[in-house]
Design an enzyme around this catalytic site. Structure first.
Site, PDB file in Angstrom:
ATOM      1  CB  THR A  35      -0.938  -0.004   1.305  1.00 25.21           C
ATOM      2  OG1 THR A  35      -1.774   1.118   1.107  1.00 25.21           O
ATOM      3  CG2 THR A  35      -0.260  -0.207   2.524  1.00 25.21           C
ATOM      4  CG  ASP A  36      -0.795   4.841  -1.557  1.00 28.33           C
ATOM      5  OD1 ASP A  36      -1.587   4.318  -1.174  1.00 28.33           O
ATOM      6  OD2 ASP A  36      -0.910   6.151  -1.982  1.00 28.33           O
ATOM      7  CE  LYS A  37       3.736   8.966   4.402  1.00 29.05           C
ATOM      8  NZ  LYS A  37       2.819  10.061   4.590  1.00 29.05           N
ATOM      9  CB  THR A  58      -3.573   3.921   2.142  1.00 29.25           C
ATOM     10  OG1 THR A  58      -3.710   4.550   0.538  1.00 29.25           O
ATOM     11  CG2 THR A  58      -4.058   2.545   2.280  1.00 29.25           C
TER      12      THR A  58
END
Length: 480
Positions: free
Chosen positions: A349-351, A354
């Site tokens: 996942t990206d930060k 998210t």
């Protein structure tokens, strides 16, 4: 400063659009601005005529994203019975009814009905939630047509439209920028980059990747700062976000680990039950028993071996998981999808957006008169200042002037809507506004008695912003 760490799910709303022939790929980011206007048969000053805009709307269709047609309520209901174990239970209910075992038949039928009802209601709830979200995703864009500035619905933006972009605007289409003034756009919805991207009008290399196309503004991104003028080069499902939604719509629904295991177990169980029933039937015949009694005994054995409570137990367990995730604002459309998360071993996942909400918060202010801790998080202006050293917050003129400077040298806006506080503009400027509000400095510059006369926008080269204000009495004051 820090970013508020909260879970947020971002979804792209997709609605049906007519099928249109895909336009050939054109490197709009590589073309000079005059060629962009000529290729689109548009005017870089007057835009399209109203008649031409209407004609292009009929040709290209509305500026919306394409989605796979949703199932009807009848198909969603029938899909709840499409499971091997449910097939066995339906056959068992019919056979027990033919044998006159009405109590067993009714119990089995109730298990099947409850399983289908729970699954259908949960899926319908998810569909209705997404439809409600789609109804809220409406808006307008500022365009120039026939040389006049006007507001039109986002769905009516067409290729060749001359688009005006200002702070807080949602980019209505993929736009090739013609002129910019300190334009910075939040493209985190596409790239995951938390920092707004500075834009330019000059052409870039033809092979530049999406994040490096600094002369393009992409649909669904947000203008964080500045102004821009550009030409819409792609709308609807021809935009970059439209390509993503198209890939999502074309993706096939995969079975979850739980459904695969249940299907495998149901198949093996069915074979064993049938084999056992056949053995019982032939053994009875070899013993000389009447054929009708042997048949009834074999059927009764098969029905008794079926685990009628398994679908109900699985449904109840999954429903509990769905309810728990719903309390955390996670909408689950299909019950078996709940189990998939428990089988996940790696999450990529990206930060930004998210694991975080791309919100900035002022935690501490240091002035010549002291240090002050600031409570609160996010953009909610509820909080207070606590002295770590120096004068009290109420008596510190240096603290007031520092926060006032951050409030006045600012183009962002604090908005309270639907019970939530949000920022229109740059997240850092939003944090400065919120910190000023916590000290009681609220309202526009006019309400504070400091009307803005002029502004020098922030530029990365000089690393500051300056504004000139006129007090109710006295000489003008500049804040940097």
């Amino acid at each position: 400063m820090r970013r508020g760490c909260y879970k947020q799910i971002r979804r792209t709303t997709m609605v049906a659009a007519p099928e249109t022939k895909a336009a050939p790929e054109v490197p709009w980011h590589h073309l000079p601005t005059d060629q962009v206007a000529s290729r689109l048969a548009s005017d870089s000053e007057r835009g399209l005529s109203r008649e031409e805009a209407a004609a292009r709307l009929r040709k290209h269709g509305p500026n919306v994203l394409t989605a796979r047609p949703s199932k009807s309520w009848a198909m969603r209901l029938l899909a709840q019975f499409h499971q091997p174990l449910i097939y066995v239970l339906i056959v068992a209910a019919v056979v027990t009814a033919l044998l006159g075992e009405w109590a067993d038949s009714i119990v089995i039928a109730l298990v099947v009905a409850i399983n289908a009802a729970v699954g259908y209601l949960q899926e319908s709830r998810a569909v209705h939630a997404l439809e409600a979200l789609a109804r809220t995703m409406t808006g307008e864009a500022t365009v120039i047509r026939d040389g006049e500035r006007q507001r039109v619905p986002l769905a009516e933006v067409v290729p060749g439209d001359l688009i005006l972009l200002e702070t807080g605007d949602k980019v209505p289409a993929d736009v090739r920028l013609l002129t910019v003034r300190e334009l910075r756009i939040d493209e985190s919805v596409l790239t995951g980059e938390s920092v707004p991207v500075s834009k330019q009008a000059a052409p870039v290399d033809e092979g530049a990747g999406l994040p490096d196309r600094r002369n393009m503004a992409f649909a669904s991104s947000l203008v964080a700062r500045g102004h821009g003028l550009g030409i819409a080069v792609a709308t609807g499902h021809h935009t970059e976000v439209g390509r993503i939604s198209g890939l999502l719509s074309a993706a096939e629904a995969l079975d979850t680990p739980l459904t695969r295991k249940i299907e495998g177990f149901s198949g093996k169980l069915l074979y064993w039950i049938l084999a056992l029933a056949l053995v019982t039937f032939f053994v009875g015949l070899l013993r000389g028993e009447p054929i009708i009694e042997v048949f009834m005994a074999a059927v009764a054995l098969a029905v008794g071996a079926i685990p009628e409570g398994l679908p109900a137990a699985v449904t109840i367990i999954l429903a509990i998981g769905v309810a728990r995730m719903a309390r955390r604002n996670a909408v689950i459309r299909r019950l078996p999808a709940v189990e998939t998360l428990g089988s996940t071993t790696v999450i990529c996942t990206d930060k930004t957006g998210t694991l975080t909400q791309n919100e900035m918060t002022v935690l501490e202010v240091v002035t010549a008169q002291g240090r002050y801790a600031v409570s609160g998080s996010g953009y909610d202006p509820t909080g207070s200042f606590t002295v770590r050293e120096g004068a009290s917050p109420e008596s510190s003129q240096a603290l007031r002037e520092a926060l006032l400077g951050g409030l006045l040298c600012n183009d962002a806006r604090l908005v309270h809507a639907h019970g939530e506080w949000t920022i229109v503009g740059d997240p850092t400027e939003g944090a400065l506004i919120v910190s000023a509000h916590k000290l009681g400095l609220r309202g526009a510059s006019v309400e504070l008695g400091l009307r803005r006369l002029d502004a020098l926008p922030f530029e990365s080269e000089r690393r500051y912003m300056a504004t000139l204000h006129q007090p109710n009495d006295g000489a003008p004051i500049a804040y940097v």
